[in-house]
Design a protein around this motif. Sequence first.
Motif, mmCIF file in Angstrom:
data_model
loop_
_atom_site.group_PDB
_atom_site.id
_atom_site.type_symbol
_atom_site.label_atom_id
_atom_site.label_comp_id
_atom_site.label_asym_id
_atom_site.label_seq_id
_atom_site.Cartn_x
_atom_site.Cartn_y
_atom_site.Cartn_z
ATOM 1 N N LEU A 266 0.826 -1.217 0.000
ATOM 2 C CA LEU A 266 0.000 0.000 0.000
ATOM 3 C C LEU A 266 0.858 1.265 0.000
ATOM 4 O O LEU A 266 0.542 2.231 -0.680
ATOM 5 C CB LEU A 266 -0.931 0.023 1.217
ATOM 6 N N ILE B 203 2.128 2.052 -3.366
ATOM 7 C CA ILE B 203 1.116 2.648 -4.240
ATOM 8 C C ILE B 203 0.821 4.084 -3.812
ATOM 9 O O ILE B 203 0.627 4.963 -4.649
ATOM 10 C CB ILE B 203 -0.178 1.804 -4.196
ATOM 11 N N ALA B 204 0.811 4.338 -2.503
ATOM 12 C CA ALA B 204 0.458 5.672 -2.019
ATOM 13 C C ALA B 204 1.555 6.691 -2.278
ATOM 14 O O ALA B 204 1.292 7.885 -2.286
ATOM 15 C CB ALA B 204 0.152 5.634 -0.525
ATOM 16 N N CYS B 205 2.786 6.239 -2.479
ATOM 17 C CA CYS B 205 3.925 7.164 -2.594
ATOM 18 C C CYS B 205 3.820 8.014 -3.855
ATOM 19 O O CYS B 205 3.852 7.488 -4.957
ATOM 20 C CB CYS B 205 5.235 6.379 -2.609
ATOM 21 N N PRO B 206 3.703 9.339 -3.718
ATOM 22 C CA PRO B 206 3.593 10.176 -4.909
ATOM 23 C C PRO B 206 4.929 10.368 -5.620
ATOM 24 O O PRO B 206 4.960 10.855 -6.741
ATOM 25 C CB PRO B 206 3.064 11.506 -4.374
ATOM 26 N N PHE C 97 2.572 10.070 3.246
ATOM 27 C CA PHE C 97 1.458 9.279 2.721
ATOM 28 C C PHE C 97 1.637 7.787 3.029
ATOM 29 O O PHE C 97 0.656 7.063 3.189
ATOM 30 C CB PHE C 97 1.317 9.486 1.204
ATOM 31 N N ALA D 21 -1.037 5.328 4.819
ATOM 32 C CA ALA D 21 -1.606 4.213 4.067
ATOM 33 C C ALA D 21 -1.408 2.876 4.777
ATOM 34 O O ALA D 21 -2.214 1.965 4.620
ATOM 35 C CB ALA D 21 -0.987 4.157 2.678
#
Lengths: 430, 174
Positions: B73, B76-79, B113, B117
């Motif tokens: 997660l 995926i959340a890492c911008p 983030f 997450a």
Amino acid sequence: MSGSTQTFEYARGGAGLGQTPPGPLDPSVARAPRDADDPLHGEHMQLNMGPQHPATHGVLRLKLELDGETMLKIEPEVGYLHRGKEKTCESLGWAKFFPHTDRLDYVQPLMNNVGYALALEQLAGIQVPERGQVIRVLLMELSRIAAHLIYLGTSAIDQGAVTMFFNTFKVREDIYTILDAYTGHRMNNTYVRIGGVFADVDPGVEALVRDFLARMPAEIDGFEALLSGNRIWFDRNRNVGVLSKEQALAWSLTGPNLRGSGVEFDLRKAQPYCGYEQYDFEIPIGTLGDCYDRYLVRIEEMRQSARIATQALERLSSSHGGEFLAEDRRYVLPPKDKVHTSMEELIFQFKIVTDLRLPAGEAYHAIESSKGELGFYVVSDGSSKPLRCHIRAPGLMNVQAIPPLAEGRLLSDMVALIGSLDFVMGEVDR
Amino acid sequence: MVIVKRKELSLAERLYLPEVFRALSITFRAIFKKKVTRQYPEERLVTTAVTRGQPRLVLLDDNQHLACVSCGLCEIACPAYAITIDGAETERCIEREPKRFEIDMLRCILCGFCEEACPKDAIFMSDELELADFSRAALIYDIEKLKRPRAALQPRIDYFYGANDRWRKRSSTS
């Protein structure tokens, strides 16, 4: 999306808006007296100001055509800091764009955060709880003071007043200490989320803010004591870059630049958001629209911001324990302790992080940033990525106003003009 | 609406010289005020639990295994696309653990983030802020460099839960 066919007409050079921007001012007012004996007079010279010039506040390049010291033609060239933020938003997805909004106008990251969040909330139809709105207002007004302090410090140091730069940055440091204590970072805060703010603020910091707001009026008086009656500041700013009401409206300037020209327009009053209608504050406007008026307007705006922040702080201290993040499991992450214990909440957690979808449609929300109307236009096709994200950066309009204001004036006026129009290239170039 | 007052210069201000001395008196008064400059390496900024420093991985109470179950997660959340995870099976009851967990600290923007997450309390933002090394490769942190005992991250964990205590009024789905 209907009506998109008409909007391109203006870009093609047609009179789509039924109005062409006016040219330079009446020559008798704007032009500096030309010295006929000037040995430099006669031969035109091309000069590049920027993109590395410290007075251009970032990477703005100005192509100047000079006759002696008089500027005949000015062509601003933007794009040196273009990072494709709008496209990045379209490829990253809704929530992951928040850290990128910090880096648009990097002197006021929280304001950009809120602008983007408000656009998404409008699209999704989320109501932000009271306390969340109060926290946003307080942080935004502190950011506005910090941004105006940077305007004051940098435009003063460009015109030779080095003391001002240090004085304003000292006060700005106090604001950043508060933001650090509230959000965890001094800059690039990434504190706002869809539906509210990331976490509740620490009540222990309120004393720090109260102390700062009590000191603030005296600090502003100190800045005014150094600048307002200063003859150098007077001579370099009075009647320089006179922007008429009509010109300001035609060039779609907003914010302090528009108000300096005497138009009473502030989105906090005109289209209140985040509960601004409940706060008591005044909009300062200027009379003539020169650099000096814009300076006075920003100084007064800092005082008004401190007023709003004081009221917000009272509301904050009377709403302890209130909700600060909307309870909406479609868009907002559930609290962690519930994720650990409930299967449903765990599913929501995975769903929101991996595939946050906003309903199909479009939304535009603008806020009054320290530079003017900062708008975010988002279009969704119902998927987890925006179809389009457009950022209406007020700084770009401010840059547009440089050529008509500077034409026919001396080169040294350019520095005062750039400082007073106050733009940040991170936002202009996006 | 308030119209800002444009002031006109008084005689003293137009004469310029008296004003220079007045301004200097304002400026020189600063000499006797408290210094605001910090001597950085000796005098450091105070970090608190609110400070969002570099992300670190939480060790379980046995101080050997990570709390991470490599669900991905945070990745995926890492911008900034800074996190890389390779998962593997394990004999322990949680069944999965990361074989490789790397955070490219050159990419990390400290947005937090990943911490939000994570459904397993396995990654938290520490108060470690300084980041310097001699090569790019050394700044891609692996599990060895990232793991911290839970006690070291406890203030941040407490802050995170305390400041995120919400949605109490109505009964939730649980």
